[in-house]
Enzyme design. Structure first.
Site, PDB file in Angstrom:
ATOM      1  N   LEU A 181       0.802  -1.372   0.083  1.00 28.22           N
ATOM      2  CA  LEU A 181       0.216   0.087  -0.042  1.00 28.22           C
ATOM      3  C   LEU A 181       0.979   1.319  -0.018  1.00 28.22           C
ATOM      4  CD1 LEU A 181      -2.841  -1.038   2.302  1.00 28.22           C
ATOM      5  CD2 LEU A 181      -2.855  -1.416   0.202  1.00 28.22           C
ATOM      6  N   CYS A 182       1.991   1.068  -0.187  1.00 30.57           N
ATOM      7  CA  CYS A 182       2.883   2.343  -0.344  1.00 30.57           C
ATOM      8  C   CYS A 182       2.865   2.938  -1.648  1.00 30.57           C
ATOM      9  CB  CYS A 182       4.392   2.011   0.134  1.00 30.57           C
ATOM     10  SG  CYS A 182       4.921   1.723   1.608  1.00 30.57           S
ATOM     11  N   HIS A 183       2.831   4.370  -1.822  1.00 27.71           N
ATOM     12  CA  HIS A 183       2.860   4.967  -3.204  1.00 27.71           C
ATOM     13  C   HIS A 183       4.331   5.007  -3.729  1.00 27.71           C
ATOM     14  CE1 HIS A 183      -0.474   6.887  -0.683  1.00 27.71           C
ATOM     15  NE2 HIS A 183      -1.036   7.186  -1.829  1.00 27.71           N
ATOM     16  N   MET A 219       8.913   5.044   5.077  1.00 26.84           N
ATOM     17  CA  MET A 219       9.110   3.715   4.715  1.00 26.84           C
ATOM     18  C   MET A 219      10.238   3.490   3.548  1.00 26.84           C
ATOM     19  SD  MET A 219       6.589   2.040   6.262  1.00 26.84           S
ATOM     20  CE  MET A 219       7.160   0.330   5.653  1.00 26.84           C
ATOM     21  N   GLU A 220      10.536   4.327   2.692  1.00 28.80           N
ATOM     22  CA  GLU A 220      11.768   4.264   2.060  1.00 28.80           C
ATOM     23  C   GLU A 220      13.155   4.108   2.847  1.00 28.80           C
ATOM     24  OE1 GLU A 220       8.680   4.822  -0.599  1.00 28.80           O
ATOM     25  OE2 GLU A 220       9.202   5.971   1.349  1.00 28.80           O
ATOM     26  N   ASP A 234      22.946 -12.061   4.761  1.00 27.66           N
ATOM     27  CA  ASP A 234      23.205 -13.318   3.708  1.00 27.66           C
ATOM     28  C   ASP A 234      24.652 -13.459   3.338  1.00 27.66           C
ATOM     29  OD1 ASP A 234      22.372 -14.888   1.480  1.00 27.66           O
ATOM     30  OD2 ASP A 234      23.337 -13.109   0.382  1.00 27.66           O
TER      31      ASP A 234
END
Length: 265
Positions: A181-183, A219-220, A234
């Site tokens: 739901l992020c733009h 969020m970014e 990793d």
């Protein structure tokens, strides 16, 4: 204030002796009220038992008024009551409660949830364009053994910090593909820094994202540090499975309706 008054009350006993008591003015008033009530109440009973008429109604009103006067004399006047004032106060209380509830609902409302309880993408078309900046951070706890390998650049997969840095930048640009739901926004800047901390045997990661638009870039920034941390894991997982990615969090943001925010140190 209760005033004490000496009053002689003579009680007739079989011996015809008299005894004197000392009572207060209030006690005497109560005695007089009870005596008056005893005389009035039989009249009121007769009024209720008789047929209804204008005369009986007038006598009943007079009886009630007389009782009220007696009670006011003994106990004092009743406090004034105002139905209108009470209703007004009640309405004001209800209004203030409604405003408080509405404010709480607005502050705690989840914008990604519709009125039907379904997931939705927020419409930002009405928002103003402004410069948005966000900074996030996280830690990757390596342990002494793996920390030595990373700091000496002896990990089999190569330069851990350089690869993780590129992964973080790439992750920030892919945020809308990873978080449903992020733009999909145009980033103007992404920064990812990794630093070795010999005291905790960890990698400290900080990420920054910037944009000029209608929605924030928190969020970014958080995606950048998370992808960088996952890449460190990793690259090093062959040497140890005890590696932990911790404290992924927003540190600072600017712009937008909510303004500036910084985490307290």
């Amino acid at each position: 204030m209760i005033v004490s008054t000496k009053v002689s009350i003579h009680l007739l006993r079989p011996s015809s002796a008299h005894k004197e008591f000392k009572v207060t003015q209030r006690e005497l008033s109560i005695v007089m009220f009870l005596r008056g009530a005893a005389l009035i109440l039989p009249k009121s009973r007769r009024l209720f038992n008789s047929s209804s008429s204008s005369s009986s109604s007038h006598d009943l009103s007079s009886t009630i008024a007389e009782l009220n006067k007696e009670m006011e004399f003994v106990f004092g006047e009743a406090p004034p009551t105002s139905l209108a004032g009470s209703n007004e106060s009640q309405h004001m209380t209800q209004d203030s409660q409604s405003i408080s509830v509405e404010k709480i609902e607005n502050e705690t409302k989840l914008t990604h949830i519709s009125v039907k309880g379904e997931a939705q993408m927020v419409d930002v078309s009405h928002k103003d364009i402004s410069k948005r900046v966000a900074i996030a951070s996280c830690k990757v706890l390596l342990g002494k053994k793996v920390y030595g390998l990373v700091s000496a650049n002896q990990v089999a997969k190569g330069d851990v910090l350089s690869v993780a840095k590129i992964a973080g930048i790439t992750g920030a640009k892919q945020t809308s593909n990873l978080i449903p739901l992020c733009h999909n926004i145009d980033l103007t800047h992404v920064r990812v820094d990794l630093r070795l901390n010999p005291h905790d045997y960890c990698v400290e990661i900080e990420g920054e994202a910037a944009s000029t638009g209608k929605t924030g870039v928190e969020m970014e920034a958080m995606t950048a540090v998370t992808l960088a941390g996952l890449t460190v894991y990793d690259m090093c997982k062959a040497a140890s499975k005890d590696i932990q990615i911790t404290n992924v969090r927003l540190e600072h943001k600017t712009g937008g309706k909510s303004g500036n925010w910084s985490r307290e140190k």
